[in-house]
Structure formats: C-alpha cells, structure tokens
Design a protein around this motif. Sequence first.
Motif, PDB file in Angstrom:
ATOM      1  N   GLN A  72     -10.938   1.061   3.648  1.00 48.87           N
ATOM      2  CA  GLN A  72     -10.017   0.841   2.523  1.00 48.87           C
ATOM      3  C   GLN A  72     -10.566   1.482   1.252  1.00 48.87           C
ATOM      4  OE1 GLN A  72      -7.072  -1.689   2.532  1.00 48.87           O
ATOM      5  NE2 GLN A  72      -8.248  -3.495   3.016  1.00 48.87           N
ATOM      6  N   GLN A  92       1.335   4.317  -3.539  1.00 44.50           N
ATOM      7  CA  GLN A  92       1.149   5.767  -3.437  1.00 44.50           C
ATOM      8  C   GLN A  92       2.016   6.462  -4.491  1.00 44.50           C
ATOM      9  OE1 GLN A  92      -1.228   6.710  -1.397  1.00 44.50           O
ATOM     10  NE2 GLN A  92      -1.381   4.567  -0.777  1.00 44.50           N
ATOM     11  N   ASN A 103      -5.450   7.396   9.273  1.00 47.92           N
ATOM     12  CA  ASN A 103      -5.101   6.580   8.103  1.00 47.92           C
ATOM     13  C   ASN A 103      -5.264   7.390   6.819  1.00 47.92           C
ATOM     14  OD1 ASN A 103      -4.455   3.527   8.182  1.00 47.92           O
ATOM     15  ND2 ASN A 103      -5.883   3.808   9.896  1.00 47.92           N
ATOM     16  N   LEU A 104      -6.372   8.097   6.740  1.00 48.47           N
ATOM     17  CA  LEU A 104      -6.644   8.879   5.529  1.00 48.47           C
ATOM     18  C   LEU A 104      -5.689  10.067   5.410  1.00 48.47           C
ATOM     19  CD1 LEU A 104     -10.517   8.655   5.738  1.00 48.47           C
ATOM     20  CD2 LEU A 104      -9.153   7.841   3.806  1.00 48.47           C
ATOM     21  N   CYS A 137      -9.927   5.106   1.444  1.00 45.82           N
ATOM     22  CA  CYS A 137      -8.530   5.400   1.119  1.00 45.82           C
ATOM     23  C   CYS A 137      -8.326   5.410  -0.400  1.00 45.82           C
ATOM     24  CB  CYS A 137      -7.596   4.364   1.742  1.00 45.82           C
ATOM     25  SG  CYS A 137      -7.445   4.487   3.533  1.00 45.82           S
ATOM     26  N   LEU A 189      -3.974  -1.406   6.209  1.00 48.84           N
ATOM     27  CA  LEU A 189      -4.299  -0.221   7.024  1.00 48.84           C
ATOM     28  C   LEU A 189      -3.368  -0.168   8.234  1.00 48.84           C
ATOM     29  CD1 LEU A 189      -8.170  -0.674   7.134  1.00 48.84           C
ATOM     30  CD2 LEU A 189      -6.949   1.090   5.840  1.00 48.84           C
ATOM     31  N   SER A 224       0.837  -1.209   0.000  1.00 50.42           N
ATOM     32  CA  SER A 224       0.000   0.000   0.000  1.00 50.42           C
ATOM     33  C   SER A 224       0.870   1.256   0.000  1.00 50.42           C
ATOM     34  CB  SER A 224      -0.980  -0.002   1.174  1.00 50.42           C
ATOM     35  OG  SER A 224      -0.316   0.251   2.375  1.00 50.42           O
ATOM     36  N   ARG A 259      -2.387   8.781   3.941  1.00 45.19           N
ATOM     37  CA  ARG A 259      -2.490   8.519   2.499  1.00 45.19           C
ATOM     38  C   ARG A 259      -2.592   9.837   1.729  1.00 45.19           C
ATOM     39  NH1 ARG A 259      -4.176   3.025   1.319  1.00 45.19           N
ATOM     40  NH2 ARG A 259      -3.899   1.913   3.273  1.00 45.19           N
TER      41      ARG A 259
END
Lengths: 266, 336
Positions: free
Chosen positions: B164, A95, B116-117, B167, B107, A91, B120
């Motif tokens: 998820q 990005q 978490n967001l 995200c 996550l 993950s 990202r």
Amino acid sequence: MLVVLGAFIRVGYLMSMSYPLSFASDQLATLAPIVTYHFIARLIAVPSTNVAGDYYTFVIIGFLTSRLLAGGLRGVGDELEDAVREGRFESLLIQPVPWRALPLGLAQWPVIWRWVNAITVALVSLALGAHYRWGGLPIAVVVVLLGSTATMAIGNLAAGVKLLAKRTDPILTFYGIAVLIFAGVAYPIQLLPHYVRIFSYAIPETYVISALRKLLMPAGHTLPGPSATSVIVGLLIFNIVVFPLSLWLFGRTLEYGRKTGLLGGY
Amino acid sequence: MNGRAVVEVRDLTKVYLPSPAWMRIFLRTQVRVAVRALDSISLHVEGGQICAIAGPNGAGKTTLFKILTGLLAPTSGSAAVLGIDATRESPQLRRVVGFMSGEDRSLWLRLTCVQNLEFRGRLQGLRSEELRARIADVLDAVGLGDVGDRVGFALSAGMRARLQLACALLHQPPVLILDEPTGSVDPVGSFELLEMIRRVTTERRLAVLFSTHRVDEIEALGEKVVLLHHGHVLHVGDIRDLRGNLDRQRVTLRFVSPTDAQHAVTLIDGSSDTEVITTSGDEVTLATGERIGTVLDRLGKTASAIASVNEERVPLREVLANVLADRAVSEDGRET
C-alpha cells in the motif's frame, strides 16, 4: 483517457481470469437458453405471428441483443457494488481520474466480456440451426454499439442510485423486468395489448432488437417496426442528450456522497 | 519545499447530518442526530515534516484525512494541499497526494504486487516504460523487490501494508497521507514499517501526515503532533511541547515517619498544580506539573523530614489517557 480505460479493461480481465471455473460456468450458463429455444422453436415450426419465418433465429437475436445491452446497463452498477463491498471504491476515487469518467472505466470489461460471450453464443446457435444474413453485420454492430451506449447511460443513472442505496438496485430491477416483458426478446411486441406497447416504445432495447432482426434475419425485411436507419438516428439523439446527462448526474451523486459521507460505506 | 506550508487547514468543521427523509427510502442510516466530527480545527504542515494526527477512535482523524484527499466535503472552513483547494473534487489535488489506508481491502488481493501497481500507475497516466521503472523503484524502496509477482492474498499483513505504501509512492507525490498505516500489522512489522516510512520520507523529502491512536507510533515517527479529541485540537507542536503542556511528573516522597507524611499531605493538597495521588505509611505520591524545588518550598520545615525523593516521568501513553479522560468528563460528547 485511453490509458485509463485500458487499465480498467486489464484489471477486469485479470480478475475474471483469476476465477477460471466461474468464468467457464458463466459461458456455459448462457448456452443453456439457446439450446432450450432450439427445442421450443421446433415445437412451433409454423409460428402464428410474424417472426420472419424463423422463430429460432428471431429469439436468438432477441436473447443476444438483450445480453449485449445488459453489459452496458448493469456493468457500471455491478462493478461499483463490488468495489464498494470489497473496500476498493475509495482507493479508486483517490486516483487523479475525473469522477465522472469512472462509469466509463468500470463498464469497459463487462461490455467487452458480453461481446466475447455473444460471439460464442452466435457461433453455437449456427450449429443449432440459426440463419443469419451476414451482409447486415457491419450496420448491426453500429446499432449494438449505439444501443450499448444508450443502456450505459441508463446504467450510469442506476449506478448513481446504487451509490446512495448501496445494495438495492431499484432502477435495474424494474428495468430488467420491463426488458424481459416489453422489449420483444422472445416474442414480437405485436403480441402485446396495444395499451401495454407504450412501455415497449420507451425502452431502447425494443428498437435495437427490432433493427437487428431486420438486418440479420434472411427475411427480416418482412418484420414490422422502424428501419435500421431511423433506429440509428434515434439512438444517436438519445445518446447525445442522455449520456452526458447521466455522467453529470453520476458526478452530482458523488458530490452528494462527499457532503454526507456516504462514499465508501456499504 | 522545507519551511513552506504544504498542508493548510483553517477553521475546518465537519458535521454529519442525519439523512433527509427521502434518502431513507434508499438506505437506513445510523446517524440520527447531527454529529460534529471536526470542530473549527486549524493546522499547517511544512515540507519535509512528519506530522502525527493522534487521538482515540472517533477523534476526527479519518474525517480530516478524507477532507484532505477530497473524499469528503467540509461543512465550513478551508483545507488546501500545496495551495490546491481540497474542498473541491479535484484530480489536481489527487496528483500531489499519496494516500495509504490501514485497510488492505483497498488492494486487488487476487492480483500480483506488480499488477496492483500497474493499475494505479495507469490511472495516474504513467506510460509503460516510465511505469515499469517506477514500479521497480517503489517495490525496492518498500522491500518488496523480490515478491513483485506474488498475489496480494499470499502476502503477510506487513507486506500488504508495504505494498500500500508503494502504491502511495508510485506517482512521486510531494505529500503522503497515511491513515493508521500499521492498522493490521503486528508490533515487529509495525516497527519495521515505521522505520521504512521514516527512511523513505527522508530520502524523498516528503511532507507526511499520519494518523494513529498508538502512542509508540507518535514517539517513533511524529516530529509534530496534533492531538485531536472529539473533533477539537488539544495540542499542536512537537512531542517535547506535548509533554511540556500535558506532562505531570510523578514524585514519591518518603518521610522519616507517617506523621510527617500526613503533615506534608495537608500542606500540599489543594495547591494549584500538584495533587496527592496516594499515601501509604511514610510515603506520599504526588502528580505535579511544578518543579520539585517549588513543591519542596511548599513543605517548608517538613521538607527536612524527607528521607528520599523519587521522580518518575509519566509515560506519554498515561499522560494522553489522563488528558483524554479529563476531557471526556468535561464534555458531553460529540453531538451538536
């Protein structure tokens, strides 16, 4: 780029703080050696070799420096291993961050955390009888930053190996042993046999520790070894050559992982 | 974006090779012979289309998705998303693709939904104010608006799957790639998640590829279906085409006597697209790809002895299972 680095620092901080007891015990664990060295130093109040008249400060600077530099050295690999083992690595790769920038991000929090820890250790060591020459601090910080960058470059190479090897970490295991024995952490490298010192001269830690002792110990100027200026120049050249090379090699390793399907497995 | 190929795959092949000897110093590998995970597959997905990549475990679904997200390099062929070559490591590609894995391990489970967001979003280069607005938007979109400050560990599997999805949506990608999105979610939660995916993708006019080995998900979500098996494409088209190509009706004929039934079997058995599955007394059950009229024609005068006809549509699950089982018999595995 700063936003990306900030994101890694914040997530590292939040993860550390989510394990408060582990965080506190890590801090305490680093205090144990400086108490031990305090009593060893009392045993050898008149050292037989040149430690600028103060073995305790001598060894504490060696200990602190090796810990600070280990943040750069081990940070990327450890964070990478955690990310792979806990299933977050893919993950991260997904990005829109250039893959070669990932080591920089992953190493941020471990390095910062080691700095915070080093300051704590230095303050406690003062209470236990260490003596520092504060005037040398600004240049000492520059030397440590350059040293951290140098060890981070080595850490990037090791992280590349870890991407392929997953669990074993051959470079850092041998490197850690070499630092402990050859870099002069707890004793002057002059105590080592001549033919062994060649290993000492091959490790950036040796130069950083030597320079910091010269800069921070009240009688540091009496110690043998290169001047702080020549250490700074040497580290600059090392970093200019090796750091980009290490990022390039890390990127190549990721590319190899893309071809073979090794990314993300453990 | 509708009508234009958003995802274009041409002659894509991926062969996992055994590690070279020097690599085995570092890591022992389970790959001892070359494994052909994808074998010259081609497909395209248009804007606004939801495409199901279906197939059993080992069909090559995840390999395909890893190539489309740049995590894996193909052995040959090409793959592009919005014209961006996916075979190269490319941050540009990752800006236009939102990826959701069925595994919640991707996550940070010790962090809250918002944290978490945030992480990202910052990696996506979003600045604070825009990021806050986007986070509120995607949390609302996936129905987690009220639990933004809850840590991952405190969320149910269904909620983690929705996080998820949030995200994946955060950077407003035009293409979503969902790798077995309902992997660890219970049937009720799966249904809700699929509905949510359908709603969000319609509202945001996204092109979606999702992989699944569950037939109910294909039927619920897939407008277009790509059926993969051992790295080969068995079918590309919508579900009706899939049924049309693969479906075989089950027809039960009840005759007035067992003798008529036996006679009918001799007339039908061995014909091109009809086979006798079972016979029991006065009943004969057939599987056929032909129209019922054609089958009755073949019976000639015996058709007048038919007391009743029962046509049954074979569930898609069974159709796929039969097709895949036939393939498994006719192929000798994935090894090259």
